[in-house]
Design an enzyme around this catalytic site. Structure first.
Site, short mmCIF file in Angstrom:
data_model
loop_
_atom_site.label_atom_id
_atom_site.label_comp_id
_atom_site.label_asym_id
_atom_site.label_seq_id
_atom_site.Cartn_x
_atom_site.Cartn_y
_atom_site.Cartn_z
N PRO A 135 0.83 -1.21 0.00
CA PRO A 135 0.00 0.00 0.00
C PRO A 135 0.86 1.26 0.00
CG PRO A 135 -0.82 -1.60 1.59
CD PRO A 135 0.49 -2.12 1.11
N GLU A 136 0.50 2.22 -0.85
CA GLU A 136 1.24 3.46 -0.92
C GLU A 136 0.48 4.54 -0.15
OE1 GLU A 136 2.47 4.36 -4.92
OE2 GLU A 136 2.96 2.27 -5.35
#
Length: 277
Positions: A2-3
């Protein structure tokens, strides 16, 4: 992994369910993830009211009235699911940590690969934590300016994509959103960072926050494991202009210039060879 937009989206869901409420119960279902859970996690959190939340880079901080903060990182495949504590639903597989509040909210940390982490840190010393102390500027903060990027890149002969992914320079940017930002600004990902002009760094300083905000508004990008806190997928993957679109026509140039994929530092980079110079 996840960014920033995905972590921000999860943090907001966590905040909406837990802020202002008291932690009534904690279940730790295994001794460790990437590192061991803090031995005093239950002691520090149970019975304490949640005051606020903060995201720093790809980390979530939950601040409590005791003066302690819980630091959370989702790792490669982790997700945080928010629901109600009194439901009879079977807990999902690989749920390693559960937090419940006096209002009946329930947060479960699911992490099949166990690359995530949970730690405790004094709220007053959050930025001194060993995982946060080295981080660079936040791309959604007022410090993200063309002048700041010019200063960061001035003596860097590394590819601009690598510079943008350097967490010591800019905190939280990831592969997807760097590819998208470079495309929107017409900048080739292999160009040396020090060769960018002032207009190009100014354009990047505007495009990066715009893309991140658009992704947050869409609930992030769901490519593999990521889901929002309510269990639904994000929608920004449907708005990617280059990422994951190898061979597709360039949105600017059409079929005459299909999107290319190359590998940089072990990561896939997507770009248009015609309009990115």
């Amino acid at each position: 992994m996840p960014e920033l937009p995905e972590v921000e989206t999860v943090m907001r869901g966590f905040r909406d369910a837990f802020e202002g409420h008291r932690i009534s119960h904690i279940s730790v279902n295994r001794p460790d993830l990437r590192w061991p859970f803090p031995a005093d996690l239950r002691e520090k959190l149970e019975g304490r009211r949640v005051l606020s939340f903060r995201r720093r880079a790809k980390y979530i901080l939950m601040r409590l009235e005791s003066g302690w903060s819980m630091l959370l990182h989702l790792g490669m495949s982790g997700r945080l699911t928010i629901g109600r504590a009194w439901t009879n639903a079977t807990p999902p597989a690989h749920e390693h940590l559960v937090l419940e509040t006096d209002s009946g909210a329930r947060a479960g940390l699911v992490d099949p690969r166990r690359f995530g982490m949970v730690d405790l840190v004094r709220t007053s010393g959050e930025d001194d934590h060993r995982l946060l102390a080295h981080l660079g500027m936040e791309p959604l903060s007022p410090t993200m300016t063309g002048q700041a990027l010019t200063a960061l890149f001035r003596n860097r002969r590394t590819p601009v994509k690598s510079a943008l992914l350097d967490q010591k320079l800019i905190a939280g940017l990831g592969n997807i959103y760097v590819c998208e930002a470079l495309f929107r600004c017409g900048i080739h990902p292999e160009r040396q960072a020090c060769t960018l002009t002032d207009p190009e760094t100014a354009a990047l300083s505007e495009a990066i926050p715009q893309i991140l905000e658009q992704a947050i508004a869409s609930g992030g990008s769901s490519l593999r494991d990521y889901v929002q806190a309510d269990g639904t997928k994000g929608g920004f993957q449907d708005l990617h202009l280059v990422y994951g679109r190898e061979g597709a026509p360039c949105p600017n140039c059409g079929e005459a210039s299909p999107i290319r994929r190359i590998t940089q530092a072990g990561r896939s980079t997507f770009f248009c060879p015609t309009c990115q110079k």
